[in-house]
Design a protein around this motif. Structure first.
Motif, short mmCIF file in Angstrom:
data_model
loop_
_atom_site.label_atom_id
_atom_site.label_comp_id
_atom_site.label_asym_id
_atom_site.label_seq_id
_atom_site.Cartn_x
_atom_site.Cartn_y
_atom_site.Cartn_z
N LEU A 116 0.95 10.22 -4.10
CA LEU A 116 -0.38 10.64 -3.69
C LEU A 116 -0.37 11.42 -2.38
CD1 LEU A 116 -2.47 7.46 -4.48
CD2 LEU A 116 -2.31 9.59 -5.75
N ALA B 71 -4.23 -13.72 -9.09
CA ALA B 71 -4.05 -12.35 -8.65
C ALA B 71 -2.72 -11.80 -9.12
CB ALA B 71 -4.15 -12.29 -7.12
N LEU C 133 -2.62 -5.80 -15.31
CA LEU C 133 -3.26 -4.50 -15.10
C LEU C 133 -2.24 -3.38 -14.98
CD1 LEU C 133 -6.13 -5.42 -12.65
CD2 LEU C 133 -6.39 -4.35 -14.88
N ALA C 134 -1.16 -3.68 -14.25
CA ALA C 134 -0.22 -2.61 -13.96
C ALA C 134 0.78 -2.39 -15.08
CB ALA C 134 0.50 -2.91 -12.66
N LYS C 135 0.79 -3.33 -16.03
CA LYS C 135 1.76 -3.19 -17.12
C LYS C 135 1.44 -1.94 -17.94
CE LYS C 135 1.83 -5.92 -20.63
NZ LYS C 135 1.78 -7.15 -21.43
N LYS C 136 2.49 -1.26 -18.32
CA LYS C 136 2.28 -0.07 -19.16
C LYS C 136 1.81 -0.48 -20.55
CE LYS C 136 4.41 4.30 -18.63
NZ LYS C 136 4.63 4.63 -17.22
N PHE D 44 0.84 -1.21 0.00
CA PHE D 44 0.00 0.00 0.00
C PHE D 44 0.87 1.25 0.00
CE2 PHE D 44 -3.65 -2.59 1.04
CZ PHE D 44 -4.70 -1.86 0.51
N LEU E 100 4.59 5.54 -4.99
CA LEU E 100 4.79 5.41 -6.44
C LEU E 100 3.95 6.41 -7.20
CD1 LEU E 100 6.17 3.45 -8.56
CD2 LEU E 100 3.95 2.37 -8.69
N LEU E 101 2.69 6.54 -6.76
CA LEU E 101 1.79 7.45 -7.48
C LEU E 101 1.94 8.88 -6.96
CD1 LEU E 101 -1.43 5.29 -7.71
CD2 LEU E 101 0.46 5.47 -9.30
N VAL F 186 2.60 1.82 -3.20
CA VAL F 186 1.76 2.41 -4.25
C VAL F 186 1.53 3.88 -4.00
CG1 VAL F 186 -0.56 2.40 -5.23
CG2 VAL F 186 0.65 0.26 -4.86
N VAL F 187 1.29 4.22 -2.72
CA VAL F 187 1.07 5.64 -2.40
C VAL F 187 2.28 6.47 -2.81
CG1 VAL F 187 0.83 7.28 -0.50
CG2 VAL F 187 -0.50 5.16 -0.51
N LEU G 70 -4.24 -16.91 -5.71
CA LEU G 70 -3.04 -16.07 -5.62
C LEU G 70 -2.34 -15.98 -6.96
CD1 LEU G 70 -1.56 -17.04 -2.16
CD2 LEU G 70 -2.33 -14.80 -2.92
N GLY H 89 -3.05 -11.20 -12.80
CA GLY H 89 -3.94 -10.04 -13.01
C GLY H 89 -3.23 -8.76 -12.67
N ALA H 90 -2.52 -8.75 -11.58
CA ALA H 90 -1.84 -7.52 -11.18
C ALA H 90 -0.80 -7.13 -12.21
CB ALA H 90 -1.20 -7.73 -9.81
#
Lengths: 97, 737, 182
Positions: C86, C170, C177-180, C77, C83-84, C80-81, C167, C173-174
């Motif tokens: 935020l 997941a 999804l996160a791939k550019k 978490f 990284l973005l 990600v915070v 798992l 999927g991750a």
């Protein structure tokens, strides 16, 4: 001690719910959900003292699912952020019917 | 399947004297025409598939060189150039009449077998169980008894002749296999109608012949008028079928049986003369009035002449339209228990006979004259079966089949010649209008002689067939008018006796008119100067043998058919001849019913009978004399030059404006109501508007509300979810306390 | 096992301390505007809960709580915070109006009340026991993991295997999804 543990579980769960309702930052909402899961875990653990270790097995499942959910959910948030430059839920409405 | 059904027959009918005779093949009687239908139908289809729009009728009349021709009503003959015969014509010509001939041979064999045995009990051959539902057990069973035997012989015999005639008449029609397919199918259903051992099976045949009638009236369906005529026949017949159905329902609910034997066994449950049996019989008669073109449902039959002429001969003169007479003869047991219904039948028959005869007086279309004549003669038959002279009714049915088929085929021969002549000269005149004919006897001598025989027969000149049958009906009416249960019955406050004398008078008047209009038709068609035109005259010639052959056979039958049932006064005159053959033959079927309606005095005193015969002969001769002396064929002009008729003549020419009256009274209101209420109101408004579109609108509105909820705002969803969860938990809490 | 006479008192005291810690941390967690501080307070809550787990004789779960939750998930978490990026105030777009907050608070209290009612209504006397009951931890052979591992690999083996599949899904999927997007 079980009564106290269950009470704490309920309160933490409600706090998580209120957080989900009031916060607009997607990541914080996500963390609120994690809090709610933790609250439930507490109940499982507390009651496992009465009903045997099966409750703890379920805690492990919950943790696994939470981990998977965090992985996918955060990936989604990253993807949305790339697209919209924001993680505020108010600005995310691509699911509008 | 055939083998198994044969076995069923073998097991079901052992013990009957007919069991080991040709009668065990009774199922072949309808099966053969059905086979013909299948073969010809398939040929028709393959031809259509292989050579494009070959059938039809889909392209005008199939006249490649005369597609603008639209004035012709019914005609099957085409010129012999440019028109290629159907590719399967030869096979069809073999199969179509062939199956009929085979059927007729089988029928004759069964007849010979039946002659040798006492037919107290009908021979019933059960093919399979058709409708075993609860208390209702209906078998697909065929019933052979003297009555159905007579009908089968008429249908297959006359049918074979007409099929052979059609080979010539329809030879160049593009729809040749289709025509024979329909015709074979018709015979199949007609045989089913007369052979069915119960009312439902009979009803299948009844509907089937209606269907074939519809198909054949509209055979040249590319012309609106023909298609309309077919629809008219179909719709008017539906009214009658409703009556048939209701009568069947009443029978089943009260007697619990629908097969003829079962009804005969339980008929004593009905109160003789009671309202129930009267109602049943009246509903049956409604069906008969539709199928057999009686007042007020006769209007479809004249229009049915839009079909090919052999069809008019077979379906609309000789067989199908007499199905109503057969139905009443078949139900004679019921009708004899209901004198009021029987009187109704006789009265309607008498009025129809006279009514149609008056219209026939002023028709110019040769087939229309014959059509109204058919309606009129059917009226006679109903008078016969109405007064309980079932044998006489069936007798007239038979002789009528002979002479009316002959008349129609003869008119077909005339039309064929006229049409061929017009075609050769590219004239577009009406080939069926008598004003365009005249003096044809020198061109069509065979047709002329044979048609005169038929005319004398229908007019009732002695020794010709029609004389005996018609006279027997009229004398039966006279005999029943005194001292019979019919005479004692009261019909709507009128004593039956008076009613029967009135019917007798109607019959006599109709007989006079029949003689007049038939002579008129013959005079205008065959006598006087020729009005076809100079050029056409050279092309008029007799039809080929396939057409004249059947005519000759029918001519012989028309002439001597009466000897099948000679009345008593005649056999006393010439004792060598057998008397009342047909009546004795039919005795096992209709004997008891006849006796019940005849009362004590079955026979008139000889002197009275001779007087009646004298009156009948006088009237017939008078009719012919009046026609010959009063009508001036020489004064006629071509149709296109004829002036409008006035007064009564105009009214007769327009058939009393009955069609127009029906149009105004029934058709137009129906259309208006259908349009305004059923269509605009119920269909468009309620069903389309409220139900169909309304439900769509509702779904759309509901979906719109739902889509508004789908704001895409996850926060909103969370709120809704939480509120729902809280409410649900609240409900649990309440439930636990 | 310790059988000191003060042990129950000590146990109860510690339980309340960590329960309070968890409660306070979670309250701070939901009220912080910055995602980073919120995440840190959540970590604190999780540590407190881990202690409670241990005290409730679920030592293995307590360790997993620290390792998986506090250690792995919350780190992701925070990751990600960061990284973005935020952490800035411009991203603090929470509900400012008091009305919804009050309603949310009311809903929370209502929910708590309902949960408690439901939890307490089949009131079991054993719930009120303050002493340390003979626990799973005392069971000998499998140690502290045995009682959990037993059902996990026998009764719930299918669920366990499916979780592993979950798992894997997941992870894929991750990554997807996160791939550019190229």
């Amino acid at each position: 001690m079980l009564a106290e543990a269950l009470t704490l579980s309920a309160v933490l769960f409600a706090i998580g719910v209120v957080g989900v309702l009031t916060r607009r930052n997607a990541i914080i909402v996500f963390m609120c959900v994690e809090l709610m899961l933790n609250a439930v875990n507490l109940s499982f653990v507390a009651l496992s003292r009465l009903y045997g270790a099966t409750g703890q097995v379920f805690v492990i499942f919950v943790m696994t699912v939470a981990a998977a959910e965090a992985a996918v959910g955060l990936a989604i948030i990253i993807a949305i952020f790339r697209h919209k430059q924001t993680v505020s839920l108010e600005n995310i409405n691509v699911l509008r019917g | 399947m055939l083998l198994s059904s044969m076995q069923t027959i073998a097991t079901a009918t052992t013990g009957h004297p007919l069991a080991d005779t040709a009668a065990k093949f009774v199922w072949l009687l309808p099966a053969l025409p059905l086979l013909g239908f299948v073969v010809n139908g398939l040929l028709s289809l393959t031809a259509a598939a292989n050579i494009g729009p070959a059938d039809p009728s889909a392209v005008g009349h199939g006249h490649d060189d005369h597609s603008q021709e639209s004035t012709h009503g019914a005609h099957g003959a085409h010129d012999d150039h440019h028109v290629v015969r159907h590719r399967h014509a030869a096979l069809v010509s073999l199969v179509g009449p062939g199956v009929l001939a085979a059927s007729f041979v089988l029928a004759a064999a069964i007849f010979m077998a039946m002659r040798g045995v006492e037919m107290h009990v009908p021979f019933i051959s059960t093919l399979f169980s058709w409708m075993p539902v609860g208390d209702l057990h209906i078998d697909a069973a065929l019933q052979l008894d003297p009555l159905s035997m007579v009908m089968v012989l008429i249908i297959t015999g006359v049918g074979t002749l007409i099929h052979i005639f059609s080979v010539g008449y329809m030879q160049d029609d593009p729809g040749y296999p289709r025509y024979f397919a329909y015709l074979n199918l018709f015979v199949f259903f007609m045989l089913l109608l007369v052979l069915g051992a119960n009312y439902p099976l009979m009803f299948v045949g009844w509907e089937g012949v209606g269907l074939c009638s519809y198909l054949l009236i509209g055979f040249w369906f590319s012309e609106q008028a023909n298609a309309d005529a077919g629809k008219k026949a179909f719709i008017v017949n539906r009214i009658g079928d409703f009556g048939f159905l209701v009568a069947m329902f009443l029978l089943f609910s009260n007697l619990g049986a629908l097969d003829f034997m079962g009804i005969a066994g339980s008929a004593d449950k009905l109160q003789p003369g009671g309202p129930l049996v009267t109602t049943i019989c009246l509903f049956f008669f409604l069906g008969c009035a539709g199928k057999s073109a009686q007042l007020p449902l006769y209007i479809w039959l004249p229009d049915a002449m839009a079909g090919p002429t052999p069809v008019s001969a077979l379906i609309h003169a000789a067989t199908m339209v007499t199905a109503g007479v057969y139905l009443i003869a078949r139900s004679s047991l019921l009708f004899s228990m209901a004198p009021v219904a029987s009187l109704t039948v006789a009265l309607v028959g008498g009025v129809t006979a006279l009514f149609a005869a008056t219209i026939g007086l002023k028709q110019w279309d040769i087939k229309k004259v014959l059509a109204y004549s058919t309606v009129s003669q059917l009226g006679y038959m109903f008078v016969g079966v109405g007064v309980g002279a079932y044998a006489a009714g069936v007798f007239h049915l038979m002789t009528h089949a002979f002479f009316k088929a002959l008349l129609f085929l003869g008119s077909g021969s005339v039309i064929y010649a006229m049409h061929a002549a017009y075609h050769a000269t590219h004239s577009h005149d009406d080939a069926q209008d008598m004003r365009n004919m005249g003096g044809l006897k020198q061109y069509l001598p065979i047709t002329w002689v044979l048609m005169w025989i038929a005319t004398l027969a229908i007019a009732g000149i002695p020794v010709f067939s029609g004389f005996f049958s018609k006279d027997e009906i009229l004398s039966s009416v006279f005999a029943r008018a005194h001292g019979s249960p019919l005479a004692d019955a009261v019909w709507l406050g009128i004593p039956g006796s008076a009613l029967l004398y009135f019917v007798y008078a109607l019959g006599l008047a109709a007989a006079l008119l029949t003689a007049i209009y038939m002579t008129r038709m013959m005079l205008y068609t065959f006598h006087g100067p020729n009005r076809t035109g100079e050029m056409e005259r050279n092309h008029l010639k007799e039809a080929p043998w396939t057409m004249t052959g059947p005519l000759v056979v029918l001519g012989v039958l028309s002439a001597i058919g009466g000897f099948l049932n000679l009345p008593e006064f005649f056999t006393t005159l010439i004792p060598a001849l057998p008397g009342e053959t047909l009546a004795k033959w039919l005795e096992p079927v209709v004997g008891s019913a006849t006796a019940r309606l005849a009362g004590g005095e079955g026979h008139l005193p000889a002197s009275t009978e001779q007087l009646l015969v004298g009156v009948a002969i006088t009237i017939a001769v008078a009719g012919i004399v009046i026609a010959v002396t009063r009508l001036k064929p020489a004064a006629l002009v071509k149709k296109s030059e004829s002036p409008e008729s006035v007064g009564l003549e105009k009214m007769l020419e327009h058939k009393y404006y009955v069609d127009e009256a029906y149009e105004k009274a029934i058709v137009t209101p129906t259309i208006v109501v259908s349009r305004a209420v059923l269509w605009k109101g119920i269909d468009s408004g309620i069903i389309d508007g409220l139900m169909v579109n309304g439900s769509a609108m509702f779904a759309r509105a509901f979906g719109w509300v739902g889509s508004q909820l789908q704001s895409g705002q996850v926060g909103t969803y969370a709120w809704v979810l939480v509120i729902g969860a809280v409410a649900l938990l609240g409900a649990f809490v309440r439930a636990m306390q | 096992m310790i059988t000191n006479e003060f042990y129950p008192l000590f146990y109860t005291f510690n339980f309340y301390v960590f329960a309070l810690l968890a409660l306070m941390s979670s309250l701070f967690f939901v009220t912080r505007k910055s995602p980073v501080s919120a995440a840190l307070w959540l970590v604190s809550t999780m540590f407190a809960l881990a202690v409670l787990y241990v005290m409730l004789d679920a030592e293995f779960i307590g360790i997993m709580q620290i390792l998986v939750y506090a250690g792995a998930i919350m780190v992701v978490f925070l990751f990600v915070v960061m990284l973005l990026n935020l952490g800035q105030p411009s991203e603090f777009s929470d509900i400012r109006k008091n009305g919804p907050r009050l309603v949310a608070g009311f809903l929370g209290i209502l929910l708590t009340a309902e949960l408690l009612t439901l939890a307490w209504s089949p009131l079991d006397a054993r719930l009120l026991v303050t002493t340390v009951p003979p626990s799973v931890a005392t069971a000998g052979a499998g140690g502290i993991i045995g009682p959990v591992a037993g059902p996990l690999f026998t009764e719930y083996l299918l669920a366990f295997e499916l979780t592993s599949v979950l798992l894997l899904v997941a992870i894929i999927g991750a990554v997807v999804l996160a791939k550019k997007r190229s």
